[in-house]
Design an enzyme around this catalytic site. Structure first.
Site, short mmCIF file in Angstrom:
data_model
loop_
_atom_site.label_atom_id
_atom_site.label_comp_id
_atom_site.label_asym_id
_atom_site.label_seq_id
_atom_site.Cartn_x
_atom_site.Cartn_y
_atom_site.Cartn_z
N LYS A 1 0.85 -1.19 0.00
CA LYS A 1 0.00 0.00 0.00
C LYS A 1 0.89 1.25 0.00
O LYS A 1 1.94 1.27 0.67
CB LYS A 1 -0.90 -0.03 1.24
CG LYS A 1 -1.88 1.13 1.33
CD LYS A 1 -2.77 1.00 2.58
CE LYS A 1 -3.75 2.13 2.72
NZ LYS A 1 -4.61 2.02 3.91
N SER B 1 -9.63 -0.22 7.53
CA SER B 1 -9.17 -0.10 6.15
C SER B 1 -8.63 -1.35 5.48
O SER B 1 -8.44 -1.36 4.27
CB SER B 1 -8.10 0.98 6.06
OG SER B 1 -8.72 2.22 5.95
N SER C 1 -9.66 2.27 3.33
CA SER C 1 -8.78 2.99 2.43
C SER C 1 -7.83 2.10 1.64
O SER C 1 -7.28 2.54 0.64
CB SER C 1 -7.94 3.99 3.23
OG SER C 1 -7.06 3.31 4.12
N1 GLN Z 1 -12.65 4.77 7.17
C1 GLN Z 1 -11.84 5.03 8.30
C2 GLN Z 1 -11.28 6.43 8.24
O1 GLN Z 1 -11.42 7.06 7.24
C3 GLN Z 1 -10.76 3.99 8.44
C4 GLN Z 1 -9.52 4.29 7.69
C5 GLN Z 1 -8.38 3.36 7.99
O2 GLN Z 1 -8.55 2.32 8.62
N2 GLN Z 1 -7.21 3.76 7.54
O3 GLN Z 1 -10.69 6.89 9.15
#
Ligand code: GLN
Length: 474
Positions: A76, A175, A151
């Site tokens: 990632k 995410s 994400s």
């Molecule tokens: N959707 C969550 C956020 O935007 C989780 C993101 C993540 O786990 N990096 O914070």
């Protein structure tokens, strides 16, 4: 390749049925065939082939191979690889190259794992559908007009299209698990302090963990056992992390608590609820002891999570100032203007929203009302969930209330935040959690379920994942 575990790939290479180069060529061809999904920001084709060739030579020379020889891994765009760009899916880091390897990367390389490329993601890992990337949205292979979740959307789809064995993602509030569920693969968020965060771009440091996505539990286990362990550069990695994750230590029959408040929550999609209950009653209950687990505080998790993570993000992202790293705006007349212009032009709207929210909840007039209160709520949630876990080996909950939504669909920011309701709790508490695929909706969209357990019990999660996943059915 997706029907084969690392062990099986290795066996085929060792018996001459396949070469490492052929495995690499297969994955690279998958990347090419799915280029329209916008999964990879960069593919490390030459290095990948050269390293596969070197491994074939090592094998031919009778030298011993590392534990991850044959494991091709996507990374990632928030994890540093020496000499490579890492941008966090952001314009602000567009020209930044990492001078060092993240600890997890260093260990994977030492174990002969091969990195195949850098995957797209929401900007600085903030988002739930991978529409916040500077590089454009990632598309779900199941339906190109649908989001893959986020994400780590690129990481999940890199596994979904079978372009790697395992994907490295990051999980601050779901995410890794949520996109895994929306793309039909397995996603593990290890215990906080299991894998070093050194070399992971910080979003919310007390929540962030590197997570792993794969088609089957044994491959995730293999990579986890290499990536974990204490690290001189990250004091939050616990000594506990040094114990091997061993599936043999897990009993046959587990005590599983079903989080009824989640399956009955008003936000949950009917098909997800139906499939989950079918899975629980039809499969889980056959070998395990199941009973309802009562947890009445779900509605507190989203405010707690978003207040604390935005606060931490606003502090962590202050380093991107146009001076030390990355993008610098032109034509500024003073230092303040340079900071302001660089950040205004370099960050996307969601990141700015988090910085503003975070700065607000930390500001002297509001600190007690928001930040401090959220810290208290976090402590309360930790205590309550810890007490609940006394009675169970693991808790079963949904991972997301939603099926994949449209890439063009308008969803309000608040609704998007609320869709994280089932995934943020393990990060608030630091517990490990996994998402495993359990079936499809009528229209063919993947549905996953979440398993949460106590810190350092990833073996229970992976054992259950193994019991119910593809690998088991082979
Ligand atoms: N959707 C969550 C956020 O935007 C989780 C993101 C993540 O786990 N990096 O914070």
């Amino acid at each position: 390749m997706k029907d084969l575990t690392l062990e099986e790939i290795r066996h085929k290479v060792e018996t001459g049925e396949l070469t490492f180069v052929q495995v690499a060529e297969y994955y690279l061809a998958q990347i090419d065939a799915h280029a329209d999904l916008n999964v990879y920001i960069e593919v490390w084709q030459e290095d990948c082939l050269a390293q596969a060739k070197a491994l074939d030579a090592k094998l031919a020379a009778g030298q011993s191979l590392g534990a991850l020889a044959g494991a091709f891994i996507s990374v990632k765009d928030v994890i540093c690889v020496a000499g490579r760009s890492v941008t966090g899916g952001s314009k602000i880091l567009q020209s930044y190259k990492s001078p060092f390897d993240a600890t997890a990367i260093e260990r994977i390389k030492e174990a002969d794992g091969i990195l195949i490329g850098r995957t797209n993601c929401d900007e600085f890992a903030m988002g739930s559908d991978n529409r916040n990337s500077y590089y454009g949205p990632v598309k779900n292979m199941i339906g190109q007009d649908k989001v893959p979740g986020g994400s780590s959307g690129g990481s999940a789809v890199s596994v979904q299209i079978d372009s790697c064995l395992v994907a490295l993602g990051s999980d601050t509030g779901g995410s890794v698990r949520q996109p895994a569920a929306l793309t039909g693969v397995i996603g593990l968020k290890p215990t906080y302090g299991r894998i070093s965060r050194y070399g992971l771009l910080a979003y919310a440091s007390s929540f962030d963990q590197i997570g792993l996505i794969g088609h089957n539990a044994s491959d995730i286990l293999a990579v986890l056992n290499v990536a974990k362990n204490t690290c001189a550069n990250d004091g939050t990695v616990s000594e506990m992390s040094n114990n091997p994750v061993d599936l043999e230590e897990v009993g046959e029959k587990l005590k599983l608590g079903i989080m009824a408040s989640a399956f009955e929550h008003e936000s949950i999609n009917e098909e997800i609820k139906e499939k989950s209950l079918e899975f629980i009653e039809g499969q889980l209950a056959v070998n395990h002891d199941i009973s309802p687990a009562s947890f009445d505080y779900l509605d507190y998790v989203i405010p707690t999570y978003y207040i604390l993570t935005s606060a931490e993000a606003s502090a962590n992202l202050s380093r991107y100032d146009g001076i030390r790293y990355g993008y610098r705006a032109e034509n500024s007349e003073s230092l303040d203007e340079l900071y302001c212009n660089s950040r205004t032009e370099g960050f996307g709207p969601e990141v700015k929203r988090r910085i503003i929210t975070g700065t607000y909840v930390l500001s002297s007039g509001y600190h007690d009302a928001y930040y401090k209160k959220a810290q208290k709520a976090r402590r309360f949630l930790v205590n309550t969930f810890e007490a609940l876990m006394e009675e169970y080996d693991a808790i079963i909950a949904p991972i997301t209330p939603k099926l994949p939504w449209g890439i063009e669909e308008e969803i309000s920011t608040v609704d998007l935040y609320l869709s994280d309701i089932f995934s943020v709790l393990p990060n608030i508490i630091g517990y490990p959690a996994i998402s495993i695929p359990i079936g499809h909706s009528k229209e063919g969209y993947p549905i996953g379920i979440q398993i949460i357990t106590k810190s350092w019990n990833e073996n229970k999660l992976l054992k259950l994942a193994k019991e119910f996943s593809l690998e088991h059915q082979l």
